[in-house]
Every structure is written in structure tokens, then in C-alpha cells.
Design a protein around this motif. Structure first.
Motif, PDB file in Angstrom:
ATOM      1  N   ALA A 270       0.612  -2.615 -12.430  1.00 30.25           N
ATOM      2  CA  ALA A 270       0.328  -4.051 -12.421  1.00 30.25           C
ATOM      3  C   ALA A 270      -0.057  -4.524 -11.021  1.00 30.25           C
ATOM      4  CB  ALA A 270       1.541  -4.827 -12.929  1.00 30.25           C
ATOM      5  N   ALA A 271       0.647  -4.037 -10.007  1.00 31.13           N
ATOM      6  CA  ALA A 271       0.343  -4.426  -8.628  1.00 31.13           C
ATOM      7  C   ALA A 271      -1.030  -3.922  -8.207  1.00 31.13           C
ATOM      8  CB  ALA A 271       1.422  -3.882  -7.692  1.00 31.13           C
ATOM      9  N   ARG A 273      -3.700  -3.346 -10.204  1.00 32.52           N
ATOM     10  CA  ARG A 273      -4.737  -4.164 -10.854  1.00 32.52           C
ATOM     11  C   ARG A 273      -4.847  -5.543 -10.198  1.00 32.52           C
ATOM     12  NH1 ARG A 273      -2.202  -1.826 -15.423  1.00 32.52           N
ATOM     13  NH2 ARG A 273      -1.138  -3.791 -15.933  1.00 32.52           N
ATOM     14  N   GLU A 274      -3.703  -6.124  -9.850  1.00 29.79           N
ATOM     15  CA  GLU A 274      -3.701  -7.415  -9.171  1.00 29.79           C
ATOM     16  C   GLU A 274      -4.461  -7.319  -7.848  1.00 29.79           C
ATOM     17  OE1 GLU A 274      -2.262 -11.452  -8.126  1.00 29.79           O
ATOM     18  OE2 GLU A 274      -2.615 -10.353  -9.994  1.00 29.79           O
ATOM     19  N   THR A 277      -8.424  -6.798  -8.420  1.00 31.19           N
ATOM     20  CA  THR A 277      -9.146  -7.978  -8.911  1.00 31.19           C
ATOM     21  C   THR A 277      -9.111  -9.121  -7.890  1.00 31.19           C
ATOM     22  OG1 THR A 277      -7.151  -8.642 -10.147  1.00 31.19           O
ATOM     23  CG2 THR A 277      -8.831  -7.409 -11.340  1.00 31.19           C
ATOM     24  N   LYS A 278      -8.017  -9.281  -7.167  1.00 32.11           N
ATOM     25  CA  LYS A 278      -7.945 -10.313  -6.131  1.00 32.11           C
ATOM     26  C   LYS A 278      -8.982 -10.086  -5.040  1.00 32.11           C
ATOM     27  CE  LYS A 278      -3.765 -12.963  -5.370  1.00 32.11           C
ATOM     28  NZ  LYS A 278      -2.585 -13.152  -4.508  1.00 32.11           N
ATOM     29  N   PHE A 374       2.460  -8.520  -4.186  1.00 29.80           N
ATOM     30  CA  PHE A 374       2.840  -8.489  -5.600  1.00 29.80           C
ATOM     31  C   PHE A 374       4.158  -7.748  -5.786  1.00 29.80           C
ATOM     32  CE2 PHE A 374       2.899  -6.910  -9.901  1.00 29.80           C
ATOM     33  CZ  PHE A 374       2.327  -7.928 -10.663  1.00 29.80           C
ATOM     34  N   ARG A 378       8.020  -9.412  -7.137  1.00 31.17           N
ATOM     35  CA  ARG A 378       8.495  -9.031  -8.470  1.00 31.17           C
ATOM     36  C   ARG A 378      10.001  -9.260  -8.598  1.00 31.17           C
ATOM     37  NH1 ARG A 378       5.796  -6.010 -12.172  1.00 31.17           N
ATOM     38  NH2 ARG A 378       7.671  -4.925 -12.770  1.00 31.17           N
TER      39      ARG A 378
END
Length: 378
Positions: A270-271, A273-274, A277-278, A374, A378
Motif C-alpha cells: 500500500a505504501a 502504490r501511494e 501515484t503521488k 505513509f 499507519r
């Protein structure tokens, strides 16, 4: 030395390397090795919640896929090949080799298999001996919901063969609850042992189908049934790679000691992909992202070779390109097994930040910093 962050093979922990260097024995006649092999297979069985039988085969993970098809396929058998990725489609080749007739259920490579569409297909045509499906199709990083696909197949009396080489242990797998008949794995992905071993988990229904064939299995090395009586006979069908299995066992013990391994993979994925995309880069998939690999489109105006070479030769980080229809189009970061940790991912994203900047790409932010933020939040 490069930091290996490819989509398999992965980094290997020191205790696994050391276990492979232990003094070896003759696995053909040493009954203690036979006990060790069975104990290791039983651990494998329990890790994926299987009431069937697990075997370790002497060959790279793809041997498991071929062995499943070789052991089940008889001439003219109709086999459903669930195709939403390069490896998914590739199962058709194994079916053809052993005389079967592959029927493809093909769907968009940018997303997981749509269960409703598969159900509609099966309502019209379900005369299949077995079906093949890839859990994580590594070239694209898509994850398919085998917990829904395989029970649907089971409703129609269709056996299931699941390739989870790049999924298992980084994604949750429950063989019995998901009605999986043959599960296939490999040593070099999340397990983080060197390449060279394959694993198969076989249900009683699959074993019965193999035993009740009308035509003998057209292989020796890829015949799963040759292992059926190894423990009673204390005799393997071929000399087992004892040193590889010693290392493999250490890797299994590492996984057994980490009950939250799936959560670790989910967080790192998840981190990643974040961060990607950022920074303004584009993921290949629309949705259905695997916990074990992130696949990124190559920015316009660049080639994958430019990026991969700079990351490797200047910043000592090795990631993957892809192949077949994705050759030259994407980059793949393997955050699986020993690769899936914060420090190595920060190093990888920092190398990508610097390489893309040097090649003229303007990023919206630092991927390394976005990843770290990220994780901290969490």
C-alpha cells in the motif's frame, strides 16, 4: 553487490544460506532425510490450511504448473484456462502438450477476473475436467480472488489448479475453504529461498482423478503420483536435492515464526502504490493490486532499459522489467518475502527517484519520502 528487488527471485536470509551449506547425506537411503522431508511437507500443508497432501519437487516453480497439468490431463480433455494475464494464458501451452483442449476465458489484463462474468460463462459451458487460474499474475501484478473463483468451479464439478507461486504467504491462502484441488508454489518468491524447488498441494479429489485416468500420465518427472508412496516405501522417485531442501526448511521456519506476514506485505504494498501515484507515475492496473509486486508504466519518452540500467549500475538496485505483451512497457518492484521491508523499499524508491530525475522526468514528490510518510502514519 546489487540490492535485488526483483519480482522473484528474492533476497535470501543468512540462516537459509547457512542451512544449504550443512553437511549433506544420501537422500536415497537415509531414512532420517525421508522423515525430515515429510515433516517439512506437513508444515507446508498446515501453513495453507490444507487437508490434502503436500510435496516438494526438485525443479523451479514452473515444474509445479506442468506437473499439475501433466497429472490431470488426458487426450481430448477440455480444460478451462482462466486468462487475465500472461501466466494465466500460458497454462494453455501445458494443456496442449499433454493432449488436452484448452478453452480460454479471457478478460481485461488490467483488472482481476470478474466473478459474475465467469459465472455467466459457466452457466453456458461447464463441461471441463479442470480449470487453471493464476492467483498473482506476476507480469502485471494482478491478484485474482481464488477464495471465490475455486468454490464457483467446484459447484460445477470442475477441479481447480491454482498457480500461487508469487502469491502465497504474501497473500492469504486457505486451500480447504477455497476448494482448491492443486495449489502450485515455488521456492524463490515470498518464501525467499533460492530458485530450484516447486511445491504442490493435492486434494483427495485431484488424487482420485489422477488414479482413475484411462491413459497413463505422459511424463515421469512431472507425474505427481510417483510421490504417492514415498513415505511408506521410504523411497523417492528421483534423488532429492537435499541441500536445497535444508535451506527451504529454514525458510519455512522463518515464515512460521511470523504470524503477521500477510499484514507486513499488505502494508509495504500500500505504501509503495501511494508513493508511486503521488509522484505522478502511473500504475499498470486499474485495481486488484497484489501485495507482492507493484507494476509501473514506463514514463513516456523513456525505455525500461534506460531506467533499469541506471538504477542497477549507478545506484546498485535491481528491479524487473516484464516480458511478452508487457515487454518494454512496465517496471516491476518485487516487495515480497525478504524484499518486503521498509529500509530496502526506501533504498529502491530513492534509486528510482534519482534515476528518473536524471533521465528528465519531473516527479511531483519524492517517492522515498512519500513511502516513509505513509508508513509512519499507519
Amino acid at each position: 553487490m546489487y540490492k535485488i528487488m526483483t519480482a522473484g527471485p528474492t533476497q535470501v536470509r543468512e540462516n537459509v544460506r547457512m542451512a544449504r551449506s550443512l553437511e549433506t547425506t544420501n537422500p536415497d537411503v537415509d531414512t532420517e532425510f525421508c522423515e525430515f522431508y515429510k515433516e517439512t511437507c506437513d508444515l507446508l500443508r498446515d501453513l495453507v490450511h490444507s487437508s490434502g497432501t503436500a510435496y516438494i519437487l526438485g525443479g523451479e516453480g514452473i515444474l509445479a504448473l506442468e506437473a499439475a497439468c501433466a497429472s490431470l490431463t488426458e487426450p481430448k480433455d477440455r480444460v478451462l484456462v482462466i486468462d487475465n494475464g500472461i501466466f494465466g494464458k500460458g497454462f494453455a501451452d501445458f494443456v496442449k502438450i499433454y493432449g488436452g483442449q484448452p478453452v480460454l476465458f479471457s478478460s481485461d489484463y488490467h483488472r482481476p477476473v470478474n466473478i459474475d462474468e465467469l459465472k455467466s460463462f459457466l452457466e453456458k459451458d461447464n463441461d471441463f475436467k479442470y480449470a487453471t487460474v493464476v492467483h498473482c499474475d506476476t507480469p502485471s501484478g494482478v491478484i485474482n480472488d481464488i477464495s471465490r473463483i475455486c468454490p464457483l468451479l467446484d459447484e460445477y464439478g470442475i477441479l481447480s489448479v491454482v498457480d500461487s507461486v508469487a502469491g502465497m504467504f504474501g497473500e492469504y491462502v486457505n486451500v480447504d475453504e477455497s476448494c482448491i484441488d492443486i495449489l502450485c508454489g515455488g521456492s524463490q518468491k515470498v518464501l525467499s529461498a533460492p530458485p530450484g524447488l516447486a511445491m504442490v498441494w493435492v486434494s483427495q479429489k485431484a488424487e482420485k482423478a489422477m488414479e482413475e485416468r484411462h491413459v497413463p500420465i505422459a511424463s515421469f518427472y512431472a507425474n505427481i503420483l510417483t510421490f504417492k508412496t514415498y513415505y511408506q516405501d521410504k523411497w523417492f522417485p528421483y534423488t532429492m536435492p537435499a541441500s536445497d531442501i535444508n535451506g527451504f526448511r529454514a525458510a519455512i521456519d522463518n515464515i512460521t515464526a511470523e504470524p503477521d506476514i500477510v499484514q507486513r506485505h499488505a502494508g509495504i504494498a500500500a505504501a509503495t502504490r501511494e508513493a508511486v501515484t503521488k509522484a505522478g507515475l502511473e500504475l499498470y492496473l486499474d485495481y486488484g493490486f497484489s501485495n507482492t509486486v507493484t507494476v509501473i508504466r514506463v514514463p513516456d519518452g523513456l525505455t525500461d532499459v534506460q531506467i533499469l540500467s541506471l538504477m542497477k549500475n549507478k545506484y546498485n538496485v535491481m528491479i524487473s522489467g516484464s516480458f511478452d505483451i508487457l515487454a518494454g512497457k512496465v517496471l516491476r518492484i518485487g516487495h515480497m518475502g525478504e524484499n518486503a521491508n521498509v529500509r530496502d523499499m526506501e533504498m529502491t524508491l530513492d534509486a528510482m527517484d534519482k534515476s528518473l530525475t536524471e533521465l528528465g522526468v519531473t516527479l511531483k514528490c519524492s517517492m522515498k519520502e512519500a513511502f516513509s510518510e505513509f508508513i509512519r502514519c499507519r
